[in-house]
Design a protein around this motif. Structure first.
Motif, mmCIF file in Angstrom:
data_model
loop_
_atom_site.group_PDB
_atom_site.id
_atom_site.type_symbol
_atom_site.label_atom_id
_atom_site.label_comp_id
_atom_site.label_asym_id
_atom_site.label_seq_id
_atom_site.Cartn_x
_atom_site.Cartn_y
_atom_site.Cartn_z
ATOM 1 N N ASP A 125 0.833 -1.204 0.000
ATOM 2 C CA ASP A 125 0.000 0.000 0.000
ATOM 3 C C ASP A 125 0.868 1.255 0.000
ATOM 4 O O ASP A 125 1.924 1.303 0.643
ATOM 5 C CB ASP A 125 -0.901 0.037 1.233
ATOM 6 N N VAL A 126 0.403 2.284 -0.696
ATOM 7 C CA VAL A 126 1.073 3.582 -0.731
ATOM 8 C C VAL A 126 0.126 4.647 -0.195
ATOM 9 O O VAL A 126 -0.985 4.803 -0.713
ATOM 10 C CB VAL A 126 1.518 3.959 -2.155
ATOM 11 N N GLU A 127 0.566 5.377 0.817
ATOM 12 C CA GLU A 127 -0.198 6.529 1.297
ATOM 13 C C GLU A 127 0.341 7.778 0.629
ATOM 14 O O GLU A 127 1.556 8.014 0.618
ATOM 15 C CB GLU A 127 -0.126 6.685 2.807
ATOM 16 N N ILE A 128 -0.548 8.569 0.070
ATOM 17 C CA ILE A 128 -0.181 9.833 -0.574
ATOM 18 C C ILE A 128 -0.682 10.965 0.309
ATOM 19 O O ILE A 128 -1.893 11.138 0.485
ATOM 20 C CB ILE A 128 -0.789 9.935 -1.984
ATOM 21 N N ALA A 129 0.241 11.722 0.888
ATOM 22 C CA ALA A 129 -0.116 12.798 1.816
ATOM 23 C C ALA A 129 0.399 14.126 1.276
ATOM 24 O O ALA A 129 1.553 14.224 0.848
ATOM 25 C CB ALA A 129 0.475 12.526 3.201
ATOM 26 N N ASP A 130 -0.460 15.150 1.329
ATOM 27 C CA ASP A 130 -0.062 16.480 0.864
ATOM 28 C C ASP A 130 -0.254 17.494 1.990
ATOM 29 O O ASP A 130 -0.379 17.130 3.167
ATOM 30 C CB ASP A 130 -0.864 16.882 -0.376
ATOM 31 N N GLN A 131 -0.293 18.770 1.628
ATOM 32 C CA GLN A 131 -0.367 19.842 2.629
ATOM 33 C C GLN A 131 -1.643 19.791 3.463
ATOM 34 O O GLN A 131 -1.701 20.375 4.546
ATOM 35 C CB GLN A 131 -0.258 21.210 1.929
ATOM 36 N N ASP A 132 -2.666 19.114 2.972
ATOM 37 C CA ASP A 132 -3.938 19.056 3.691
ATOM 38 C C ASP A 132 -4.003 17.897 4.682
ATOM 39 O O ASP A 132 -4.989 17.768 5.416
ATOM 40 C CB ASP A 132 -5.096 18.924 2.692
ATOM 41 N N VAL A 133 -2.975 17.051 4.696
ATOM 42 C CA VAL A 133 -2.991 15.862 5.558
ATOM 43 C C VAL A 133 -2.158 16.111 6.807
ATOM 44 O O VAL A 133 -0.979 16.463 6.727
ATOM 45 C CB VAL A 133 -2.456 14.629 4.805
ATOM 46 N N TYR A 134 -2.768 15.914 7.969
ATOM 47 C CA TYR A 134 -2.082 15.975 9.263
ATOM 48 C C TYR A 134 -2.305 14.619 9.924
ATOM 49 O O TYR A 134 -3.449 14.207 10.150
ATOM 50 C CB TYR A 134 -2.666 17.092 10.119
ATOM 51 N N HIS A 135 -1.203 13.917 10.222
ATOM 52 C CA HIS A 135 -1.393 12.543 10.706
ATOM 53 C C HIS A 135 -0.266 12.104 11.634
ATOM 54 O O HIS A 135 0.786 12.748 11.730
ATOM 55 C CB HIS A 135 -1.540 11.567 9.530
ATOM 56 N N THR A 136 -0.527 10.971 12.306
ATOM 57 C CA THR A 136 0.434 10.340 13.212
ATOM 58 C C THR A 136 0.508 8.859 12.856
ATOM 59 O O THR A 136 -0.210 8.032 13.421
ATOM 60 C CB THR A 136 0.007 10.505 14.682
ATOM 61 N N PRO A 137 1.351 8.487 11.884
ATOM 62 C CA PRO A 137 1.457 7.074 11.501
ATOM 63 C C PRO A 137 1.932 6.218 12.672
ATOM 64 O O PRO A 137 2.942 6.519 13.308
ATOM 65 C CB PRO A 137 2.490 7.095 10.368
ATOM 66 N N THR A 138 1.201 5.140 12.960
ATOM 67 C CA THR A 138 1.497 4.262 14.092
ATOM 68 C C THR A 138 1.555 2.819 13.614
ATOM 69 O O THR A 138 0.607 2.327 12.995
ATOM 70 C CB THR A 138 0.417 4.398 15.183
ATOM 71 N N ALA A 139 2.670 2.137 13.897
ATOM 72 C CA ALA A 139 2.832 0.748 13.473
ATOM 73 C C ALA A 139 1.872 -0.154 14.230
ATOM 74 O O ALA A 139 1.585 0.067 15.412
ATOM 75 C CB ALA A 139 4.274 0.299 13.702
ATOM 76 N N ASP A 140 1.379 -1.182 13.555
ATOM 77 C CA ASP A 140 0.530 -2.173 14.218
ATOM 78 C C ASP A 140 1.305 -2.823 15.365
ATOM 79 O O ASP A 140 2.528 -3.000 15.290
ATOM 80 C CB ASP A 140 0.098 -3.248 13.231
ATOM 81 N N VAL A 141 0.592 -3.223 16.389
ATOM 82 C CA VAL A 141 1.238 -3.837 17.548
ATOM 83 C C VAL A 141 1.716 -5.249 17.248
ATOM 84 O O VAL A 141 2.506 -5.819 18.006
ATOM 85 C CB VAL A 141 0.287 -3.865 18.754
ATOM 86 N N SER A 142 1.280 -5.824 16.143
ATOM 87 C CA SER A 142 1.593 -7.223 15.847
ATOM 88 C C SER A 142 3.001 -7.426 15.311
ATOM 89 O O SER A 142 3.572 -8.511 15.442
ATOM 90 C CB SER A 142 0.579 -7.789 14.848
ATOM 91 N N SER A 143 3.597 -6.391 14.678
ATOM 92 C CA SER A 143 4.934 -6.567 14.101
ATOM 93 C C SER A 143 5.571 -5.217 13.814
ATOM 94 O O SER A 143 4.879 -4.198 13.687
ATOM 95 C CB SER A 143 4.874 -7.394 12.807
ATOM 96 N N ASP A 144 6.896 -5.214 13.726
ATOM 97 C CA ASP A 144 7.614 -4.012 13.327
ATOM 98 C C ASP A 144 7.238 -3.639 11.892
ATOM 99 O O ASP A 144 6.899 -4.503 11.076
ATOM 100 C CB ASP A 144 9.127 -4.237 13.409
#
Length: 216
Positions: free
Chosen positions: A170-189
């Motif tokens: 999967d590819v996430e495309i984020a621009d100036q309108d995106v404010y986020h906090t990417p968090t890894a799943d607890v199941s794996s690195d």
């Protein structure tokens, strides 16, 4: 694997890749995604076909230097290039990334950036930056927005943010309108390829202080 990929590249990115107008870092992102995604690879091939037809219909001719033939014959005389060692079939890094890293995950030269997160900046031209990110299971990248475009592709594990959940390919495309906090799943690195054409915009002081040193 392609039927598991839910977040794809846009037509604009694929057309620019086909036309050869993307910065090297974005080219690397597209090539890496295409190596895993049948859907986007088919779309990219259709854009290549359209571009070929356009070129074929043009009447323009390209002049060749007097040494062109000699240079071509010299390359032929050198013979076929040596074959590279076969890549492991169960590798985490797709072939385009292995060429940049010099192998699979074990060859990555990680550098810590804090909170267990590590990065490895890849050698590309200065128009954009490509980096590999290692995010420990359950850990988060500091919340941020963007001055430009950020493409993030999952290579191992998965992460979630305010927009959606992203797994391998999967590819996430984020621009100036995106404010986020990417968090890894607890199941794996989680290991990702991230590409940016401008510095990120962190809301907290500490990430902003270290940002110039980490080239984020």
């Amino acid at each position: 694997m392609s039927n598991e990929i839910k977040h794809h590249l846009t037509d604009d990115l694929l057309m620019a890749y086909s036309a050869g107008t993307l910065p090297e870092a974005f080219d690397l992102m597209v090539a890496t995604h295409l190596s895993l995604c049948d859907h986007c690879r088919a779309r990219a091939e259709s854009f290549d076909a359209v571009g070929g037809c356009v070129l074929q219909e043009q009447d323009a001719f390209v002049s060749m230097s007097d040494s062109s033939l000699a240079a071509t014959m010299a390359l032929i005389a050198q013979g076929a290039p040596a074959l590279k060692d076969a890549r492991p079939s169960c590798s985490i890094l797709p072939a385009p990334l292995q060429d940049y890293v010099g192998g699979d995950v074990k060859a990555i030269k990680w550098k810590p950036v804090g909170m267990g997160v590590k990065q490895a900046i890849l050698p590309t031209t200065n128009e954009a930056t490509a980096r590999l990110l290692f995010i420990p299971a359950g850990a988060a990248v500091p919340d941020h927005s963007h001055n430009g475009i950020e493409l993030t592709m999952v290579l191992q594990g998965a992460f979630s943010d305010e927009l959606d959940h992203f797994a391998r390919g999967d590819v996430e495309i984020a621009d100036q309108d995106v404010y986020h906090t990417p968090t890894a799943d607890v199941s794996s690195d989680c290991i990702c390829l991230a590409v940016t054409d401008a510095p990120l915009k962190f809301s907290k002081l500490m990430p902003r202080l270290f940002q110039p040193f980490l080239r984020i």
